[in-house]
Write a protein that holds these residues in place. Sequence first.
Motif, PDB file in Angstrom:
ATOM      1  N   PHE A  94       0.827  -1.222   0.000  1.00 29.94           N
ATOM      2  CA  PHE A  94       0.000   0.000   0.000  1.00 29.94           C
ATOM      3  C   PHE A  94       0.858   1.267   0.000  1.00 29.94           C
ATOM      4  O   PHE A  94       0.472   2.270   0.579  1.00 29.94           O
ATOM      5  CB  PHE A  94      -0.974  -0.003   1.188  1.00 29.94           C
ATOM      6  CG  PHE A  94      -1.938  -1.142   1.173  1.00 29.94           C
ATOM      7  CD1 PHE A  94      -3.061  -1.098   0.371  1.00 29.94           C
ATOM      8  CD2 PHE A  94      -1.723  -2.274   1.951  1.00 29.94           C
ATOM      9  CE1 PHE A  94      -3.968  -2.160   0.340  1.00 29.94           C
ATOM     10  CE2 PHE A  94      -2.620  -3.335   1.936  1.00 29.94           C
ATOM     11  CZ  PHE A  94      -3.748  -3.284   1.122  1.00 29.94           C
ATOM     12  N   ALA A  95       2.002   1.214  -0.656  1.00 32.67           N
ATOM     13  CA  ALA A  95       2.865   2.392  -0.702  1.00 32.67           C
ATOM     14  C   ALA A  95       2.185   3.538  -1.470  1.00 32.67           C
ATOM     15  O   ALA A  95       2.061   4.637  -0.957  1.00 32.67           O
ATOM     16  CB  ALA A  95       4.206   2.042  -1.336  1.00 32.67           C
ATOM     17  N   ALA A  96       1.780   3.299  -2.699  1.00 38.33           N
ATOM     18  CA  ALA A  96       0.949   4.189  -3.522  1.00 38.33           C
ATOM     19  C   ALA A  96       1.238   5.680  -3.301  1.00 38.33           C
ATOM     20  O   ALA A  96       0.360   6.431  -2.877  1.00 38.33           O
ATOM     21  CB  ALA A  96      -0.528   3.896  -3.246  1.00 38.33           C
ATOM     22  N   PRO A  97       2.441   6.152  -3.575  1.00 37.53           N
ATOM     23  CA  PRO A  97       2.782   7.542  -3.241  1.00 37.53           C
ATOM     24  C   PRO A  97       1.920   8.586  -3.937  1.00 37.53           C
ATOM     25  O   PRO A  97       1.578   9.610  -3.335  1.00 37.53           O
ATOM     26  CB  PRO A  97       4.254   7.649  -3.658  1.00 37.53           C
ATOM     27  CG  PRO A  97       4.467   6.545  -4.629  1.00 37.53           C
ATOM     28  CD  PRO A  97       3.572   5.437  -4.180  1.00 37.53           C
ATOM     29  N   ALA A 157     -10.727   2.593   6.276  1.00 41.87           N
ATOM     30  CA  ALA A 157      -9.935   1.712   5.410  1.00 41.87           C
ATOM     31  C   ALA A 157      -8.694   2.430   4.887  1.00 41.87           C
ATOM     32  O   ALA A 157      -7.594   1.862   4.852  1.00 41.87           O
ATOM     33  CB  ALA A 157     -10.802   1.225   4.244  1.00 41.87           C
ATOM     34  N   ILE A 158      -8.849   3.685   4.490  1.00 38.58           N
ATOM     35  CA  ILE A 158      -7.715   4.467   3.978  1.00 38.58           C
ATOM     36  C   ILE A 158      -6.682   4.701   5.072  1.00 38.58           C
ATOM     37  O   ILE A 158      -5.476   4.576   4.854  1.00 38.58           O
ATOM     38  CB  ILE A 158      -8.227   5.797   3.392  1.00 38.58           C
ATOM     39  CG1 ILE A 158      -9.009   5.532   2.098  1.00 38.58           C
ATOM     40  CG2 ILE A 158      -7.078   6.763   3.136  1.00 38.58           C
ATOM     41  CD1 ILE A 158      -9.804   6.712   1.605  1.00 38.58           C
ATOM     42  N   GLU A 159      -7.161   5.044   6.264  1.00 35.30           N
ATOM     43  CA  GLU A 159      -6.239   5.289   7.378  1.00 35.30           C
ATOM     44  C   GLU A 159      -5.486   4.010   7.755  1.00 35.30           C
ATOM     45  O   GLU A 159      -4.270   4.029   7.991  1.00 35.30           O
ATOM     46  CB  GLU A 159      -7.028   5.800   8.592  1.00 35.30           C
ATOM     47  CG  GLU A 159      -6.168   6.103   9.788  1.00 35.30           C
ATOM     48  CD  GLU A 159      -6.076   7.583  10.107  1.00 35.30           C
ATOM     49  OE1 GLU A 159      -5.336   7.908  11.047  1.00 35.30           O
ATOM     50  OE2 GLU A 159      -6.712   8.401   9.429  1.00 35.30           O
ATOM     51  N   HIS A 160      -6.198   2.890   7.801  1.00 31.97           N
ATOM     52  CA  HIS A 160      -5.593   1.639   8.253  1.00 31.97           C
ATOM     53  C   HIS A 160      -4.586   1.085   7.237  1.00 31.97           C
ATOM     54  O   HIS A 160      -3.505   0.627   7.630  1.00 31.97           O
ATOM     55  CB  HIS A 160      -6.689   0.592   8.509  1.00 31.97           C
ATOM     56  CG  HIS A 160      -6.177  -0.684   9.079  1.00 31.97           C
ATOM     57  ND1 HIS A 160      -5.777  -0.812  10.389  1.00 31.97           N
ATOM     58  CD2 HIS A 160      -5.991  -1.911   8.519  1.00 31.97           C
ATOM     59  CE1 HIS A 160      -5.374  -2.047  10.618  1.00 31.97           C
ATOM     60  NE2 HIS A 160      -5.484  -2.735   9.492  1.00 31.97           N
ATOM     61  N   TYR A 161      -4.932   1.130   5.961  1.00 30.02           N
ATOM     62  CA  TYR A 161      -4.087   0.491   4.959  1.00 30.02           C
ATOM     63  C   TYR A 161      -3.115   1.460   4.269  1.00 30.02           C
ATOM     64  O   TYR A 161      -1.949   1.118   4.058  1.00 30.02           O
ATOM     65  CB  TYR A 161      -4.961  -0.219   3.914  1.00 30.02           C
ATOM     66  CG  TYR A 161      -5.632  -1.434   4.493  1.00 30.02           C
ATOM     67  CD1 TYR A 161      -4.945  -2.635   4.654  1.00 30.02           C
ATOM     68  CD2 TYR A 161      -6.947  -1.378   4.940  1.00 30.02           C
ATOM     69  CE1 TYR A 161      -5.546  -3.752   5.224  1.00 30.02           C
ATOM     70  CE2 TYR A 161      -7.563  -2.491   5.510  1.00 30.02           C
ATOM     71  CZ  TYR A 161      -6.852  -3.669   5.646  1.00 30.02           C
ATOM     72  OH  TYR A 161      -7.456  -4.766   6.214  1.00 30.02           O
ATOM     73  N   LYS A 219      -2.381   4.524   5.454  1.00 31.38           N
ATOM     74  CA  LYS A 219      -1.676   5.298   6.491  1.00 31.38           C
ATOM     75  C   LYS A 219      -1.734   6.800   6.250  1.00 31.38           C
ATOM     76  O   LYS A 219      -0.787   7.525   6.560  1.00 31.38           O
ATOM     77  CB  LYS A 219      -0.202   4.849   6.603  1.00 31.38           C
ATOM     78  CG  LYS A 219      -0.005   3.350   6.763  1.00 31.38           C
ATOM     79  CD  LYS A 219      -0.694   2.803   7.993  1.00 31.38           C
ATOM     80  CE  LYS A 219      -0.412   1.307   8.161  1.00 31.38           C
ATOM     81  NZ  LYS A 219      -1.224   0.704   9.245  1.00 31.38           N
ATOM     82  N   VAL A 220      -2.847   7.278   5.696  1.00 29.87           N
ATOM     83  CA  VAL A 220      -3.055   8.709   5.543  1.00 29.87           C
ATOM     84  C   VAL A 220      -4.463   9.057   6.014  1.00 29.87           C
ATOM     85  O   VAL A 220      -5.367   8.232   5.976  1.00 29.87           O
ATOM     86  CB  VAL A 220      -2.862   9.197   4.088  1.00 29.87           C
ATOM     87  CG1 VAL A 220      -1.430   9.006   3.644  1.00 29.87           C
ATOM     88  CG2 VAL A 220      -3.830   8.517   3.146  1.00 29.87           C
ATOM     89  N   THR A 221      -4.617  10.308   6.442  1.00 36.06           N
ATOM     90  CA  THR A 221      -5.925  10.830   6.791  1.00 36.06           C
ATOM     91  C   THR A 221      -6.460  11.598   5.588  1.00 36.06           C
ATOM     92  O   THR A 221      -5.870  12.601   5.182  1.00 36.06           O
ATOM     93  CB  THR A 221      -5.844  11.760   8.011  1.00 36.06           C
ATOM     94  OG1 THR A 221      -5.341  11.017   9.128  1.00 36.06           O
ATOM     95  CG2 THR A 221      -7.208  12.331   8.347  1.00 36.06           C
TER      96      THR A 221
END
Length: 205
Positions: free
Chosen positions: A59-62, A86-90, A92-94
């Motif tokens: 889930f790096a997806a820069p 789901a976005i926060e957990h996988y 790692k962004v808000t």
Amino acid sequence: MSIFFHEEDLPENILADGPVAVDTETMGLITPRDRLCLLQISDGHGDEHLVRFGVNSDFAAPNLRAVLADPNRLKLFHFARFDLAAIEHYLKVTAAPVFCTKIASRLTRTYTDRHGLKELVREMLGQDISKQQQSSDWGGPILSDAQKDYAASDVRFLHRLHAQFTEKLEREGRSELAQACFDFLPHRARLDLAGWPEIDIFGHS
């Protein structure tokens, strides 16, 4: 209108400036258990982009993470609470700032208890969307055309709904209340992830 399919990340600079509509597909409804399989995103100009994450994804997806975390870009969701978790957990962004059409519907369409996306699109935009693929296997090695079209339809209408709900909230004098709810949503998602999904911490009992 076209649907573009990508693996693991968005291409760089593929989205126009301005708000983006976002949705996710997971293996189930328990976020830490049921992995993120697909994220749909659209800039509202007629194309939808689907980003698939493999079973062993990091889930790096820069490029995608940069868009989601951009504080100057509004993110449009329907039932944002689930997608934000789901976005926060996988990833790692808000993903903020946020506008949620389901919350906007509950605050303005008080004449009904039907606030699903299918109902909103039918009533407000005069179009029908199919929910037949909603419970399909999003983690399989191949996604069918029907799955891709269903996933794309979940972001296809959010810009138009956002415009109408902005007017409705203003008309009913509930814009500030809605904004306070939207601002709280990332925190609500973190409460879900931390173990308080069904407990009303504001309740008396």
